[in-house]
Each structure stands twice: as C-alpha cells, then as structure tokens.
Scaffold this active site. Structure first.
Site, PDB file in Angstrom:
ATOM      1  N   HIS A 184      10.653  20.338  16.817  1.00 45.79           N
ATOM      2  CA  HIS A 184       9.765  19.680  15.837  1.00 45.79           C
ATOM      3  C   HIS A 184       8.566  19.018  16.514  1.00 45.79           C
ATOM      4  O   HIS A 184       7.557  18.761  15.867  1.00 45.79           O
ATOM      5  CB  HIS A 184      10.539  18.719  14.937  1.00 45.79           C
ATOM      6  N   HIS A 246      11.636  18.840  23.995  1.00 46.05           N
ATOM      7  CA  HIS A 246      10.369  18.182  23.665  1.00 46.05           C
ATOM      8  C   HIS A 246       9.492  17.918  24.892  1.00 46.05           C
ATOM      9  O   HIS A 246       8.297  18.223  24.894  1.00 46.05           O
ATOM     10  CB  HIS A 246      10.619  16.859  22.943  1.00 46.05           C
TER      11      HIS A 246
HETATM   12  C1  BG6 Z   1      15.292  14.506  18.319  1.00 47.97           C
HETATM   13  C2  BG6 Z   1      16.351  13.858  19.170  1.00 47.97           C
HETATM   14  O1  BG6 Z   1      15.125  15.857  18.654  1.00 47.97           O
HETATM   15  O2  BG6 Z   1      14.062  13.828  18.495  1.00 47.97           O
HETATM   16  C3  BG6 Z   1      16.487  12.386  18.840  1.00 47.97           C
HETATM   17  O3  BG6 Z   1      17.588  14.516  18.958  1.00 47.97           O
HETATM   18  C4  BG6 Z   1      15.148  11.701  18.923  1.00 47.97           C
HETATM   19  O4  BG6 Z   1      17.421  11.762  19.694  1.00 47.97           O
HETATM   20  C5  BG6 Z   1      14.106  12.472  18.110  1.00 47.97           C
HETATM   21  O5  BG6 Z   1      15.302  10.392  18.428  1.00 47.97           O
HETATM   22  C6  BG6 Z   1      12.726  11.887  18.322  1.00 47.97           C
HETATM   23  O6  BG6 Z   1      11.852  12.501  17.424  1.00 47.97           O
HETATM   24  P1  BG6 Z   1      10.574  11.741  16.857  1.00 47.97           P
HETATM   25  O7  BG6 Z   1       9.907  12.744  15.988  1.00 47.97           O
HETATM   26  O8  BG6 Z   1      11.102  10.536  16.105  1.00 47.97           O
HETATM   27  O9  BG6 Z   1       9.778  11.331  18.044  1.00 47.97           O
END
Ligand code: BG6
Length: 502
Positions: A184, A246
């Site tokens: 994402h 990420h």
């Molecule tokens: C997720 C993780 O992929 O991304 C989580 O599993 C994390 O642990 C999250 O909190 C963070 O995403 P964002 O969009 O809130 O930065």
C-alpha cells in the site's frame, strides 16, 4: 486490459477475508470513496466472502460501521444507500469446494453474463494458495469471459524460500500478469510523487548521484505499538512487517534509474534492477540495529521472553555507477515519539568555505526532505546570509506543502488508487515476482544472522522516544546523525542545528 473488449463488461470484486480488519478499515472505505467520485466501473458488484455466517444486510451494516469510523470523508446516508446496493455477501470455506458450490453461483447470478473479476485476498497468508487453487479448480480464473485478476496482500512469504515456493505455486494456477501483489505504500500519493519529483523536473536528476549526494535516510517511524495484532506481529517482527516491503520499495523509488516510459513494465524493470544491485549484508553487528520497545513483552498475546524486534536500523549500499559508496540508512519502529515517514537526502558539503564566519561555523550540507506523511511536502534546506551581518550564515528552508498547494482534501487513501489500477490492468504500482525475491534476498540473511550469534544485542528503548540510543551510535560511527526533515523540525536534534561533520 488483457482483452480490449473487457472494458465494456461489468466488473465483480470478490473480497476474501471480508470480515477482517483490512476490509473494514481500508477496502470498503476506498471503494465507497471511488463510488462517490464516480470512478467505479460500470456494473460493479462487490462480494464479501468469509467464513462468518451472515447475509447481505448483515455485511452491509458491518462495513457501514467501518466506513463511519475509519473513512476521513463526510458520510452521507444517501450516497451510502446507493453504494450499498453493490454489496453482497457469501459465507464459506473458499479453500474447499465452497468456491465452486457457494461462491460461483452467487457471482454468476449477479453477473448474468460475461464479466471481469478481481479477487482480493485480504486473508491471512496461509490461505492465499488454497483459495486460488480452489478458484482454479472451479474454472474461475479462466479469462475467456473477461479478465480474472488476483490481488494478494502482504506478507508474501516469510523468507526467501517460502516466497519462492508461493510464487511457484501461484504460477501453476495463474499467470504472473494476473497477479497483483500489493504494497500500500506504493499507492500513497506522496510516494508516487517521488517519480514525478525526480523525472518530471530537470534540476534534480543531474545531482541525484554519488558525485553530489553524501547519503540517504529513509525513515518510517510509527507512534502505534503492536496493538491487537500480537499474534501476527510477534512471529513477523519489523523486518518482515516493514522493511522487506515498504522500506525497500521506497529505496527502489529513490534509487532507480529513469524508466524510458510510464509503462508498468518499464517502471517495474527499473525497480527490480536497483533492488538486484543492493549489496547483501555481511557484517550484521555493524550494519544493523535490532531494538524492542520496553513493555512489548507485557502486551497481550506477546511471549514473555519474546526477542522479536519492533525497531530496526539498517545500512545498505548499492553496487552500481550511480550509488557506489553512498550509504542508504533505513529505519523503522513502533511505539516511537510520532508517526513520520520521510526520505532525507543529504548533499555533500561545498569543497571550500571562504567566508570569514566559516571558521566558527560547522559546514552545513544542503538537505532535501521528502515528507511522505503526515505533513506531506518537500523541503530544501540551504544556507542563507543572516541580514545585517558581514557574512554570517544560517540554514533556511524552501518549502512545498501539499495542503497549501492543492487544498486539504487533496490526498486520497492509497487503496483507492491501487484498486482502480488493478481494475484498469495497470500493474506499475504492484510488486512483480522478481522484486519480491530480490527483497527477500536482502532481508533473509539479516533474519538468519539475528537468530544466531551474529546478532547485535537487542536494544531496549523507551516508548515515546525516537528509538534506541544504539541507533544513534550506529550512524554516529559513520560521522553522521539521524536527520529530521519534516514535522516541527526546529525542536529536533539533527534539524536546523549543525549536522555532525564527517
Ligand atoms: C502495515 C504494517 O503494512 O503498514 C503495519 O503491517 C504498519 O504494522 C502499517 O503499522 C503502516 O502503514 P501506514 O500507511 O499507516 O504508514
């Protein structure tokens, strides 16, 4: 689109794992938002699929609660009622014959003829292959009557071996072109802007290399702790949860070569190429920091002697002409002071300072901060003359702020873009099988070392801080310090104050 005629067909989205958190928090709010913006495809049906027994109305009520709670836009009852007509539900165990016996008739009745289908696997990972296999047995991934695409959530494997095995298993059932592995972070507006910033402007790319850049920092810092995901998190830890996906994807966007076109293959080729050039680590005691927040072991569902890291800092180098000898420092952790995701590029200092005041002045390098969230923007820090002095200087910022430039409602949820791209068959922001394997090749040796005598000690840190002091010592050993490019920078160490000299 796999077939030009597909765009005239209705579309069905089936969400497996429909009673889960992701469906409530992200998927339905994103689809509802797309509906409000009139961006959903013609003849859309959304089918929630899960084991829980309930009917269409039960599902509609459940997800409506989610939208009210989690969506950041104004909820309107009329718009919701209009959208809710698209929502349906089917209960069953879809790794078994229920795919054919329960789900297939529901889908076919709703479609009433040839249609496109997007299967979203928002289930725990152990069900990915089983569900696709059941769909394949039921002839539901065959693309004669429209496209059949599968979105797969993370985690994709738990190490290199399992990721490869999953890739192989999936490739027996569907083609790579049908698989959309989601990260994402790539759907975030500000993350996509890294490409625009680098490749739609003429002034940055010429200095985006080892001749001008001293080092790069990528920080994904989180205020939240492990929350209610203890079962998953305690087996995953920060490397699997954040770095393999990420952080390495952010590194790929910052470090990749310019693609020749804005075409998904061209973009994915470059991301894969740069990941394949990252040097695997060997010295885990000096190139990695492993931390855990105090109190983690007391969280519900966490083993009392858990060694799971909730924080890590890593130093990578990239073996190619552009980046040789430029360190990339990556860090991420939970239960930190604030949520901040940023990329900071520190440039090299001028070779000589001729100003009289420079004797007492630390050389302050120029710095570019790409603030991805929550204060979305870009800041360029440079030296300026303090007025009414002979030649005193101070660091100042040139700021771009999304809200000021584009208004407060300008940033959509990452899932909106990704769902729409998958419907349109644009895979640029999804992860190809080779990228998944390259990133596991980098994380796997660290995981193994951390399970052995090569592990650095587990550094405990206080919640509400910026992480363990070992992480400061880690960059300090290289004559550097962590930089804060975003948020309220004036209060932070490493921000606006002189940066440690090399
Ligand atoms: C997720 C993780 O992929 O991304 C989580 O599993 C994390 O642990 C999250 O909190 C963070 O995403 P964002 O969009 O809130 O930065």
């Amino acid at each position: 689109m796999s077939n030009p005629h597909d765009k005239d067909k209705p579309t069905t989205i089936v969400i497996f794992g429909a009673s889960g958190d992701l469906t409530q928090r992200k998927l339905i709010p994103a689809l509802f938002s797309l509906h409000r913006k009139k961006r959903v495809p013609r003849g859309l049906n959304i089918i929630g699929a899960a084991r829980t027994e309930q009917d269409d109305n039960g599902f509609r009520e459940e997800v409506q609660e989610g939208v009210k709670k989690f969506a950041e836009y104004h909820f309107s009852e009329d718009e919701w009622n209009d959208f809710a007509d698209h929502l349906h539900y089917c209960a069953g165990d879809f790794t078994k014959d229920d795919a054919e016996k329960q789900l297939k008739p529901v889908i076919e009745k709703l479609e009433g003829g040839p249609a496109n289908r997007l299967y979203y696997l928002a289930t725990p990972p152990q069900f990915f292959a089983g569900i696709i296999s059941a769909l394949a047995r039921a002839g539901m991934v065959d693309q004669h009557d429209g496209f059949r695409r599968v979105i797969i959530e993370k985690p994709f494997g738990t190490d290199l071996k399992s990721a490869r095995a999953l890739n192989e298993e999936l490739h027996q059932l569907v083609s790579e072109q049908q698989i959309y592995r989601i990260d994402h972070y790539l759907g975030k507006e500000t993350v996509q802007n890294v490409l625009i910033f680098r490749f739609a402007n003429g002034i940055f790319e010429p200095i985006w290399n080892r001749n001008y850049i001293d080092h790069v920092q990528i920080s994904v810092l989180e205020e939240v702790g492990v929350g209610h995901r203890a079962g998953y998190y305690d087996t995953a830890g920060v490397l699997r949860d954040m770095f393999q996906n990420h952080l390495l994807q952010l590194l790929a966007l910052v470090a990749m070569e310019p693609p020749a076109s804005f075409n998904s293959n061209a973009i994915r080729n470059e991301r894969a190429k740069v990941l394949s050039a990252v040097r695997p680590m060997h010295d885990f005691k000096t190139e990695t920091v492993r931390g855990q927040y105090k109190g983690y072991r007391q969280e519900e569902g966490i083993k009392p002697d858990s060694q799971t890291p909730t924080y890590s800092a890593l130093r990578f180098t990239i073996d190619n002409w552009r980046w040789q000898d430029v360190p990339f420092y990556l860090r991420s952790g939970k239960s930190l002071k604030e949520k901040r995701t940023e990329v900071v590029i520190q440039f090299k200092c001028p070779p000589h300072l001729m100003f009289p005041s420079s004797k007492d002045h630390h050389m302050t390098p120029n710095m570019l901060a790409l603030c991805l969230q929550p204060d979305e923007g870009i800041h360029l820090r440079f030296e300026a003359k303090v007025p009414d002095t002979s030649a005193d200087m101070r660091s100042v910022d040139m700021d771009f702020n999304y809200e000021e430039s584009f208004g407060s409602r300008s940033i959509p949820e990452a899932y909106e873009r990704l769902l729409l791209d998958a419907i349109h068959g644009d895979a640029a922001l999804f992860i190809r099988s080779d990228q998944i394997e390259y990133s596991w090749e980098l994380i796997d040796p660290i995981l193994k070392a951390w399970d052995s005598t090569d592990a650095p000690p587990l550094a405990l840190y206080d919640p509400g801080t910026w992480g363990p002091t070992e992480a400061d010592e880690f960059v300090d050993r290289d004559g550097r310090c962590w930089l804060m490019g975003c948020g309220d920078r004036s209060k932070e160490k490493g921000a606006l104050s002189p940066v440690a000299e090399k």
